[in-house]
Design an enzyme around this catalytic site. Structure first.
Site, PDB file in Angstrom:
ATOM      1  N   LYS A  77       0.701  -1.185  -0.017  1.00 20.62           N
ATOM      2  CA  LYS A  77       0.145  -0.056  -0.055  1.00 20.62           C
ATOM      3  C   LYS A  77       0.961   1.135   0.029  1.00 20.62           C
ATOM      4  CE  LYS A  77      -3.930  -1.964   2.535  1.00 20.62           C
ATOM      5  NZ  LYS A  77      -4.799  -1.823   3.628  1.00 20.62           N
ATOM      6  N   GLY A  84      -8.302   6.823  -2.241  1.00 18.94           N
ATOM      7  CA  GLY A  84      -8.959   6.642  -3.531  1.00 18.94           C
ATOM      8  C   GLY A  84      -8.951   5.267  -4.132  1.00 18.94           C
ATOM      9  N   HIS A 112     -15.478  -6.163   4.788  1.00 17.57           N
ATOM     10  CA  HIS A 112     -14.979  -4.792   5.284  1.00 17.57           C
ATOM     11  C   HIS A 112     -16.444  -4.167   5.939  1.00 17.57           C
ATOM     12  CE1 HIS A 112     -13.124  -0.801   3.814  1.00 17.57           C
ATOM     13  NE2 HIS A 112     -13.563  -0.750   5.085  1.00 17.57           N
ATOM     14  N   GLU A 118     -12.981   1.468  11.144  1.00 17.79           N
ATOM     15  CA  GLU A 118     -13.132   0.301  10.138  1.00 17.79           C
ATOM     16  C   GLU A 118     -12.452  -0.979  10.415  1.00 17.79           C
ATOM     17  OE1 GLU A 118     -13.116   1.470   6.116  1.00 17.79           O
ATOM     18  OE2 GLU A 118     -13.787   3.391   6.434  1.00 17.79           O
ATOM     19  N   GLU A 124      -8.644   0.784  10.318  1.00 22.15           N
ATOM     20  CA  GLU A 124      -8.251   2.423  10.140  1.00 22.15           C
ATOM     21  C   GLU A 124      -9.354   3.178  10.945  1.00 22.15           C
ATOM     22  OE1 GLU A 124      -8.049   3.890   6.203  1.00 22.15           O
ATOM     23  OE2 GLU A 124      -9.832   3.548   5.716  1.00 22.15           O
ATOM     24  N   ASN A 128     -11.521   6.806  10.285  1.00 25.42           N
ATOM     25  CA  ASN A 128     -11.657   7.673   9.285  1.00 25.42           C
ATOM     26  C   ASN A 128     -12.261   8.861  10.232  1.00 25.42           C
ATOM     27  OD1 ASN A 128     -11.248   7.846   6.472  1.00 25.42           O
ATOM     28  ND2 ASN A 128     -12.317   5.916   6.406  1.00 25.42           N
ATOM     29  N   ARG A 181     -13.621  11.642  10.294  1.00 22.88           N
ATOM     30  CA  ARG A 181     -14.553  12.874   9.541  1.00 22.88           C
ATOM     31  C   ARG A 181     -15.848  12.124   9.377  1.00 22.88           C
ATOM     32  NH1 ARG A 181     -14.446  10.672   4.203  1.00 22.88           N
ATOM     33  NH2 ARG A 181     -12.767   9.481   3.683  1.00 22.88           N
ATOM     34  N   VAL A 189     -19.306   9.880   3.117  1.00 23.74           N
ATOM     35  CA  VAL A 189     -20.372   9.952   2.109  1.00 23.74           C
ATOM     36  C   VAL A 189     -21.449   9.121   2.306  1.00 23.74           C
ATOM     37  CG1 VAL A 189     -19.107  11.241   0.358  1.00 23.74           C
ATOM     38  CG2 VAL A 189     -19.174   8.750   0.427  1.00 23.74           C
ATOM     39  N   ARG A 228     -23.157   3.374  -5.059  1.00 23.50           N
ATOM     40  CA  ARG A 228     -22.057   4.556  -5.582  1.00 23.50           C
ATOM     41  C   ARG A 228     -21.926   3.927  -7.033  1.00 23.50           C
ATOM     42  NH1 ARG A 228     -17.827   5.229  -0.830  1.00 23.50           N
ATOM     43  NH2 ARG A 228     -17.160   6.967  -2.118  1.00 23.50           N
TER      44      ARG A 228
END
Length: 233
Positions: free
Chosen positions: A37, A43, A87, A154, A167, A169, A171, A174, A217
């Site tokens: 990674k 993204g 996930h 997550e 991880e 996030n 924030r 969406v 999405r």
């Protein structure tokens, strides 16, 4: 035996790896399959799954080159790859007074090019005992960080129910309307109130998700970061 209140993390490198020789040594310790990674990635870019040791060095070079071209930073790190994991992300909300709650989980296992396609709450792949445990782990993690605001913890969940932390996030995401639809809680409003120093207006026992919500999405091949379309049902 009491269940641990801590989620493990996947075996991986301790930060970015150096040259190919060091990276190969770390890769052998982790075992295959593994994932390379980009440290500055995002993204869904700069991610390469490597199934065999013979493919490792070319994949390392390719991923580092791509990371340098896309993100201006060629550093990469290594992590064990779980080919059959789900996930799952847990929505959290915390104020500056030490109060933390979770608002259930969202399953985002259906992906394309490492980008989420479908978000669903509740997760169709978890029993409620495991889902509740993930919620407890998310709250414990947020408290340990003295976190405030909205956020998402997550996890990767293996077929045997083993959960590993992936991880945080820090924030709003969406996908938050999925959680809003099953809980009836306006996360944007609550985020603003918390930022203004207000205490949470509800406890964990007040949060009772009901029904099912799904967000789809679109990720066309040529889309830009801001051009994804969303549908919530």
């Amino acid at each position: 035996m009491a269940r641990s209140r801590c989620a493990s993390v996947l075996p991986g490198s301790d930060g970015p790896v150096g040259g190919a020789a060091e990276a190969e040594q770390v890769a052998r310790a982790i075992g295959f399959p593994l994932v390379i990674k980009a440290s500055a990635g995002g993204g869904g870019r700069g991610i390469t799954v490597v199934e065999r040791a013979a493919d490792f060095v070319p994949a390392l070079q390719q991923t580092s080159h791509q990371a340098r071209m896309v993100f201006g930073n060629g550093e990469v790190y290594l992590e064990r790859y779980l080919p059959a994991a789900r996930h799952v992300e847990v929505q959290i909300l915390a104020d500056t007074h030490g109060n933390v709650v979770h608002l259930g989980e969202r399953d985002c296992s259906l992906q394309r090019r490492n980008q989420k396609l479908v978000e669903e709450s509740p997760s169709p792949g978890l029993d409620r005992a495991l889902a509740d445990r993930l919620g407890e782990l998310a709250v414990t993690g947020a408290r340990s960080l003295a976190y405030s605001g909205v956020g998402t913890m997550e996890f990767l969940v293996g077929p045997d129910g083993t959960a590993t932390f992936m991880e945080l996030n820090a924030r709003i995401q969406v996908e938050h309307p999925v959680t809003e639809m099953v809980t009836g809680i306006d996360l944007i409003r609550e985020q603003i109130l918390v930022a203004a120093g207000e205490p949470l207006r509800f406890t964990q026992d007040d949060i009772r998700p009901s029904g099912v919500a799904i967000e789809c999405r679109s990720t066309p091949r040529t889309r830009t970061r801001d051009s994804a379309r969303h549908w919530v049902c």
